[in-house]
Design a protein around this motif. Structure first.
Motif, PDB file in Angstrom:
ATOM      1  N   ARG A   1      33.893  35.750  42.034  1.00 34.97           N
ATOM      2  CA  ARG A   1      32.969  34.619  42.190  1.00 34.97           C
ATOM      3  C   ARG A   1      31.578  34.960  41.647  1.00 34.97           C
ATOM      4  O   ARG A   1      30.861  34.077  41.151  1.00 34.97           O
ATOM      5  CB  ARG A   1      32.882  34.178  43.660  1.00 34.97           C
ATOM      6  N   ALA A   2      31.209  36.198  41.758  1.00 35.91           N
ATOM      7  CA  ALA A   2      29.921  36.615  41.176  1.00 35.91           C
ATOM      8  C   ALA A   2      29.996  36.564  39.651  1.00 35.91           C
ATOM      9  O   ALA A   2      29.051  36.144  38.977  1.00 35.91           O
ATOM     10  CB  ALA A   2      29.558  38.027  41.653  1.00 35.91           C
ATOM     11  N   LEU A   3      31.146  36.967  39.098  1.00 37.02           N
ATOM     12  CA  LEU A   3      31.307  36.898  37.638  1.00 37.02           C
ATOM     13  C   LEU A   3      31.255  35.445  37.170  1.00 37.02           C
ATOM     14  O   LEU A   3      30.660  35.143  36.127  1.00 37.02           O
ATOM     15  CB  LEU A   3      32.636  37.538  37.208  1.00 37.02           C
ATOM     16  N   GLU A   4      31.878  34.547  37.930  1.00 43.45           N
ATOM     17  CA  GLU A   4      31.849  33.135  37.528  1.00 43.45           C
ATOM     18  C   GLU A   4      30.423  32.569  37.607  1.00 43.45           C
ATOM     19  O   GLU A   4      30.013  31.780  36.760  1.00 43.45           O
ATOM     20  CB  GLU A   4      32.790  32.305  38.394  1.00 43.45           C
ATOM     21  N   ARG A   5      29.690  32.986  38.644  1.00 46.58           N
ATOM     22  CA  ARG A   5      28.283  32.547  38.732  1.00 46.58           C
ATOM     23  C   ARG A   5      27.505  33.004  37.506  1.00 46.58           C
ATOM     24  O   ARG A   5      26.753  32.239  36.902  1.00 46.58           O
ATOM     25  CB  ARG A   5      27.631  33.128  39.991  1.00 46.58           C
ATOM     26  N   MET A   6      27.682  34.270  37.144  1.00 46.61           N
ATOM     27  CA  MET A   6      27.019  34.785  35.934  1.00 46.61           C
ATOM     28  C   MET A   6      27.422  33.962  34.721  1.00 46.61           C
ATOM     29  O   MET A   6      26.587  33.656  33.860  1.00 46.61           O
ATOM     30  CB  MET A   6      27.457  36.237  35.660  1.00 46.61           C
ATOM     31  N   ALA A   7      28.708  33.619  34.631  1.00 51.00           N
ATOM     32  CA  ALA A   7      29.211  32.886  33.459  1.00 51.00           C
ATOM     33  C   ALA A   7      28.541  31.522  33.353  1.00 51.00           C
ATOM     34  O   ALA A   7      28.300  31.020  32.261  1.00 51.00           O
ATOM     35  CB  ALA A   7      30.728  32.727  33.541  1.00 51.00           C
ATOM     36  N   LYS A   8      28.251  30.919  34.508  1.00 54.69           N
ATOM     37  CA  LYS A   8      27.614  29.598  34.497  1.00 54.69           C
ATOM     38  C   LYS A   8      26.105  29.701  34.281  1.00 54.69           C
ATOM     39  O   LYS A   8      25.519  28.887  33.572  1.00 54.69           O
ATOM     40  CB  LYS A   8      27.909  28.870  35.808  1.00 54.69           C
ATOM     41  N   GLU A   9      25.487  30.715  34.900  1.00 52.42           N
ATOM     42  CA  GLU A   9      24.020  30.806  34.832  1.00 52.42           C
ATOM     43  C   GLU A   9      23.528  31.539  33.583  1.00 52.42           C
ATOM     44  O   GLU A   9      22.461  31.241  33.060  1.00 52.42           O
ATOM     45  CB  GLU A   9      23.494  31.518  36.092  1.00 52.42           C
ATOM     46  N   ARG A  10      24.271  32.516  33.170  1.00 55.51           N
ATOM     47  CA  ARG A  10      23.861  33.299  32.008  1.00 55.51           C
ATOM     48  C   ARG A  10      25.067  33.547  31.099  1.00 55.51           C
ATOM     49  O   ARG A  10      25.544  34.690  30.990  1.00 55.51           O
ATOM     50  CB  ARG A  10      23.242  34.627  32.447  1.00 55.51           C
ATOM     51  N   PRO A  11      25.547  32.500  30.451  1.00 53.64           N
ATOM     52  CA  PRO A  11      26.767  32.633  29.623  1.00 53.64           C
ATOM     53  C   PRO A  11      26.637  33.696  28.531  1.00 53.64           C
ATOM     54  O   PRO A  11      27.631  34.327  28.165  1.00 53.64           O
ATOM     55  CB  PRO A  11      26.962  31.231  29.038  1.00 53.64           C
ATOM     56  N   HIS A  12      25.414  33.917  28.040  1.00 53.37           N
ATOM     57  CA  HIS A  12      25.235  34.935  26.998  1.00 53.37           C
ATOM     58  C   HIS A  12      25.489  36.327  27.552  1.00 53.37           C
ATOM     59  O   HIS A  12      25.916  37.232  26.852  1.00 53.37           O
ATOM     60  CB  HIS A  12      23.828  34.853  26.408  1.00 53.37           C
ATOM     61  N   PHE A  13      25.217  36.506  28.860  1.00 58.48           N
ATOM     62  CA  PHE A  13      25.427  37.823  29.462  1.00 58.48           C
ATOM     63  C   PHE A  13      26.922  38.068  29.701  1.00 58.48           C
ATOM     64  O   PHE A  13      27.448  39.126  29.358  1.00 58.48           O
ATOM     65  CB  PHE A  13      24.650  37.932  30.779  1.00 58.48           C
ATOM     66  N   ILE A  14      27.607  37.062  30.257  1.00 55.62           N
ATOM     67  CA  ILE A  14      29.046  37.253  30.489  1.00 55.62           C
ATOM     68  C   ILE A  14      29.771  37.352  29.150  1.00 55.62           C
ATOM     69  O   ILE A  14      30.784  38.069  29.024  1.00 55.62           O
ATOM     70  CB  ILE A  14      29.620  36.114  31.371  1.00 55.62           C
TER      71      ILE A  14
END
Lengths: 143, 143, 143, 143
Positions: free
Chosen positions: D70-83
């Motif tokens: 769920r933390a990875l998905e949050r990152m994917a939504k908030e900072r797609p360039h980072f994921i």
């Protein structure tokens, strides 16, 4: 039951004939079997170099994920990070748009998928459906 | 002059017919045009999942480097570091063995290449040559 | 006939039991089906991080090329440029050594492959054969 | 404390039993240890070829980044360039969605992660949690 080369040829013949009858742009068609292995590719004259790869990505993506192209496109819109991951897992060989259609037998088992590219995605799908109908199998667009 | 889909179909038909006449193992055939774009793939029943990729690597490698499969194999034996680099440059889509044959027109211009895989490399090449002869074009094995 | 998860579990159980009986080093076992899809992985305690990948490469390589691990090793020795190309075509997921064994049904059809890694390649293969025998299927080592 | 194969088997057994009890779609489960090495994969019958890879990407991603799915998905939504970068760094083997759950010991140390795929991501996670609870370890979904 598996997908024979004869069936693939008949399916592709009907799909491309449909494109010609309807005056569509030149098409590329790829058929992969239930293993994700390419069994047939045919690309009509006057096409862009990437045509076969686009069509392949439609068919291959459907088989690898087990859903039709419209379901892949829905995922791409609703959860772009997930379809992005699926793209990576398939080594960037997934084209998540209509025109990729699962081929199922009467019992619903996945025999493979056809991917068509060249005209609009909707028209590409029309040809895929005509091809699958011509060989008496069931189509699953993921709609 | 470019390679039409009709020509590709006739070439592949003759190549696969040769394999059947000679009792070869199930074959896969891939034809790429002068751009390296796939125009046709046909994989006979009873084949390994990697068959189309192996045949593709034969045809694609020939066109991208501009030599026949026997020349690529010679390079692989004499200068493995060079063929290794070519493999990397093609994103590992090069199969440097016989069975990949350049298709040339009467003037010698490269129209594309055919790659066949399934039996011994020598037998694969026999079928490729039969296919190219059937459509009145010139074959270049790189020998 | 396809490979069920129950069959995979029984096969792996027998394979690992054989390793324990014979005092072999800790083993990793991977089973892929006829599509090349992983159905089971089990890696015993005390193993190197790459163990599952090595075992996967044995099983996956056998299914993708349609031959047993000993045939892949022969190719690697006789035609290193060809096995190098196959490695590239499988995105470097092919381990061409014994311990990869095709699983065939009574009629000879390929159902998948088992790959075992951890002890000597010969011992790995002994365990693979024991596993396949335990579920009443036919083994093809490529010898 | 490290993750034993026995613990992995018990965890997976409980996870898959939960899926069966709740009538979920066929599941694939992958367990990686604290090094990111695969210790167990089990894929139920009737699954798409990519199932094990999707489940692997969930488990592997959690361990490599040290957070739950769920933390990875949050990152994917908030900072797609980072994921996106993390995907590249893991060679595209990261699936940033729920159903990937870190396995921690009583003191909070990461022992590994389980990734489950096949039903909705929320349902996949329910099974992962049931599995981790069954072996008396602590789950970290990243919520």
């Amino acid at each position: 039951m598996s997908l024979s080369l004869d069936t693939c040829r008949s399916l592709a013949h009907a799909a491309l004939a449909t494109g010609r009858e309807k005056g569509m742009k030149p098409l590329g068609v790829v058929i992969v079997d239930a293993r994700g292995a390419v069994r047939l590719t045919l690309v009509e004259d006057g096409n862009a170099p990437l045509r076969a790869d686009i069509a392949h990505g439609k068919a291959f993506g459907c088989v690898m994920v087990g859903v039709g192209g419209r379901a892949l496109e829905r995922m791409a819109k609703e959860r772009p990070h997930f379809i992005g991951a699926l793209g990576g897992l398939t080594k960037d060989r997934l084209t998540p748009v209509p025109g990729g259609v699962l081929i199922r037998d009467a019992g619903g088992a996945i025999l493979g998928a056809v991917g068509i590219s060249g005209d609009t995605s909707d028209n590409d799908e029309v040809c895929a459906l005509a091809g699958i109908a011509a060989v008496g199998l069931k189509a699953d667009t993921g709609a």
